[in-house]
Design an enzyme around this catalytic site. Structure first.
Site, mmCIF file in Angstrom:
data_model
loop_
_atom_site.group_PDB
_atom_site.id
_atom_site.type_symbol
_atom_site.label_atom_id
_atom_site.label_comp_id
_atom_site.label_asym_id
_atom_site.label_seq_id
_atom_site.Cartn_x
_atom_site.Cartn_y
_atom_site.Cartn_z
ATOM 1 N N HIS A 31 0.820 -1.204 0.000
ATOM 2 C CA HIS A 31 0.000 0.000 0.000
ATOM 3 C C HIS A 31 0.857 1.258 0.000
ATOM 4 O O HIS A 31 0.410 2.304 -0.475
ATOM 5 C CB HIS A 31 -0.951 -0.018 1.195
ATOM 6 C CG HIS A 31 -2.127 -0.922 0.996
ATOM 7 N ND1 HIS A 31 -3.432 -0.486 1.019
ATOM 8 C CD2 HIS A 31 -2.188 -2.259 0.744
ATOM 9 C CE1 HIS A 31 -4.244 -1.501 0.797
ATOM 10 N NE2 HIS A 31 -3.510 -2.596 0.638
ATOM 11 N N ASP A 32 2.069 1.160 0.503
ATOM 12 C CA ASP A 32 2.967 2.306 0.408
ATOM 13 C C ASP A 32 3.495 2.456 -1.009
ATOM 14 O O ASP A 32 3.426 3.530 -1.606
ATOM 15 C CB ASP A 32 4.133 2.158 1.395
ATOM 16 C CG ASP A 32 5.015 3.400 1.407
ATOM 17 O OD1 ASP A 32 4.474 4.512 1.245
ATOM 18 O OD2 ASP A 32 6.237 3.266 1.583
ATOM 19 N N VAL A 72 1.422 3.896 -4.232
ATOM 20 C CA VAL A 72 1.012 5.305 -4.274
ATOM 21 C C VAL A 72 2.242 6.177 -4.053
ATOM 22 O O VAL A 72 2.848 6.147 -2.981
ATOM 23 C CB VAL A 72 -0.061 5.609 -3.207
ATOM 24 C CG1 VAL A 72 -0.553 7.045 -3.349
ATOM 25 C CG2 VAL A 72 -1.227 4.631 -3.321
ATOM 26 N N GLY A 106 5.139 5.727 -5.012
ATOM 27 C CA GLY A 106 6.348 4.951 -4.790
ATOM 28 C C GLY A 106 6.556 4.664 -3.317
ATOM 29 O O GLY A 106 5.751 5.037 -2.463
ATOM 30 N N PRO A 123 -4.720 -1.314 -6.288
ATOM 31 C CA PRO A 123 -5.588 -2.348 -6.849
ATOM 32 C C PRO A 123 -6.736 -2.649 -5.889
ATOM 33 O O PRO A 123 -6.569 -2.622 -4.668
ATOM 34 C CB PRO A 123 -4.655 -3.561 -6.989
ATOM 35 C CG PRO A 123 -3.274 -2.984 -6.989
ATOM 36 C CD PRO A 123 -3.339 -1.785 -6.098
ATOM 37 N N HIS A 162 -1.253 -13.036 -0.433
ATOM 38 C CA HIS A 162 -2.491 -13.430 0.232
ATOM 39 C C HIS A 162 -2.408 -14.844 0.812
ATOM 40 O O HIS A 162 -3.404 -15.359 1.314
ATOM 41 C CB HIS A 162 -3.673 -13.348 -0.735
ATOM 42 C CG HIS A 162 -4.034 -11.951 -1.127
ATOM 43 N ND1 HIS A 162 -4.880 -11.650 -2.175
ATOM 44 C CD2 HIS A 162 -3.655 -10.753 -0.620
ATOM 45 C CE1 HIS A 162 -5.014 -10.337 -2.287
ATOM 46 N NE2 HIS A 162 -4.271 -9.768 -1.351
ATOM 47 N N THR A 163 -1.251 -15.449 0.740
ATOM 48 C CA THR A 163 -1.077 -16.780 1.336
ATOM 49 C C THR A 163 -1.167 -16.751 2.854
ATOM 50 O O THR A 163 -1.387 -17.787 3.487
ATOM 51 C CB THR A 163 0.269 -17.396 0.903
ATOM 52 O OG1 THR A 163 0.360 -18.723 1.404
ATOM 53 C CG2 THR A 163 1.460 -16.605 1.429
ATOM 54 N N ASP A 180 -6.199 -17.348 2.451
ATOM 55 C CA ASP A 180 -5.768 -18.569 1.775
ATOM 56 C C ASP A 180 -6.636 -19.718 2.267
ATOM 57 O O ASP A 180 -6.631 -20.045 3.459
ATOM 58 C CB ASP A 180 -4.287 -18.830 2.079
ATOM 59 C CG ASP A 180 -3.709 -20.028 1.343
ATOM 60 O OD1 ASP A 180 -4.475 -20.914 0.929
ATOM 61 O OD2 ASP A 180 -2.474 -20.095 1.205
#
Length: 334
Positions: free
Chosen positions: A72-73, A76, A78, A169, A199-200, A251
């Site tokens: 998330h950093d 946006v 960079g 995203p 997302h695992t 997951d």
């Protein structure tokens, strides 16, 4: 036998993981180097690792949270720690206020690291570097892979919720929008497939996928691409009158292990988010999923390390750009 030596100009940055040496291509490192603080603050990376480990061992769920923070950093402006900035009277709509960012966690870890670093080496180590190092170290604590992290970032001074809305995203994204999001920041379709496997580990809340269960096409229906048994399980966890504090593992196969089996779940139509399920709707992303499933993740750890390196070099501030914040939540002029 003498140890191999690698200079900061090496094309490949290598790190030892168990008995495996991971090498990532850092040819286009944009001013970042290995061990940037070796002289100015020799203990910097040890402080980050030790403080992060204390928190992650106490609460292993923070590993997923700190890893999420790196994404998330970087997406946006960079990797400039803009996601850490608190809303102020001058700007009450920072990235932290963007609705999907309200569930971000781990800020207390970053600040605890920063406090110790300021005591040891005032005004030296950036919050942007702390975010990237802490995300890597937290995953390692929960027996996930590690990856080499170049350092030398500086902190940004601008943070806008509107830019988070534009560039992050969405969990509800289709394959077209996801590819556009990744391309917009300079990442490839392969990076999309690989980095989705973060997302695992970790959990989400009902709001992030409830539409798939109860109103997929606007007619009160369920996403037909969901495995029926998995959909029934999700409906049990998140009934129509769900409590959005309910947590659901991202997951479906091995939720407490950082491994390639996230891809197994996706190929079995057990992806939690629309953005997960979307990966089977593109020849390139689906081909990557299938290759990892059929080979039991033979290249996944190496690929993940490389894609993380690709991401953490995005639009970084170096040299005299930006600043080194004294407190990670506020620009120095505040």
């Amino acid at each position: 036998m003498a140890s191999p030596k690698f200079t900061t100009s090496s094309i490949l940055l290598m790190t030892l993981i168990g008995f495996t040496i991971l090498a990532v291509d850092v040819t286009d490192a944009k001013g970042l180097v290995p061990g940037f603080y070796n002289t100015s603050c020799p203990e910097a990376e040890d402080i980050v690792r030790n403080v992060t480990a204390q928190y992650a061992m106490s609460d292993p769920s923070l590993a997923a949270s700190l890893l999420r923070l790196t994404f998330h950093d970087c997406f946006v402006r960079g990797c400039d720690a803009s996601v850490l900035l608190e809303p102020t009277a001058a700007n009450n709509l920072t990235e932290k206020t963007y609705p999907p960012n309200l569930s971000l966690r781990g800020f207390e870890v970053i600040e605890a690291v920063k406090v110790q670093l300021e005591a040891a080496c005032p005004g030296t180590v950036s919050c942007a570097d702390i975010v990237q190092l802490s995300g890597r170290d937290a995953v390692e604590v929960v027996y996930g892979p590690s990856w080499p992290v170049l350092t030398g970032r500086r902190d940004g001074t601008v943070s806008l919720a509107s830019e988070a809305a534009e560039y992050l995203p969405s969990a509800y994204g289709n394959i077209t929008s996801l590819k556009e999001n990744f391309a917009a920041v300079g990442l490839s379709v392969k990076d999309l497939a690989v980095l989705s496997s973060a997302h695992t580990i970790g959990v989400s809340h009902c709001d992030s996928f409830a539409t798939r269960l109860y109103n997929y096409s606007g007619n009160g229906d369920t996403d037909p691409s969901l495995d029926s048994n998995y959909a029934a399980f999700l409906m049990q966890k998140c009934p129509r009158n769900y409590d959005d504090q309910t947590e659901v593992n991202m997951d479906a196969i091995t939720p407490y292990k950082f491994d390639y089996k996230y891809f197994v779940g996706i190929t079995q139509n057990k992806g939690l988010f629309e953005s997960d399920a979307a990966l089977v709707n593109d020849d390139e992303t689906n081909s990557y999923l299938q290759s990892q499933v059929s080979t039991q993740g033979s290249t996944w750890v190496q690929d993940f390390a490389q894609s993380m390196a690709n991401m953490y070099q995005l639009k970084v501030l170096t040299g005299t750009e930006g600043e080194i914040r004294q407190k990670c939540g506020y620009v120095n002029s505040s």
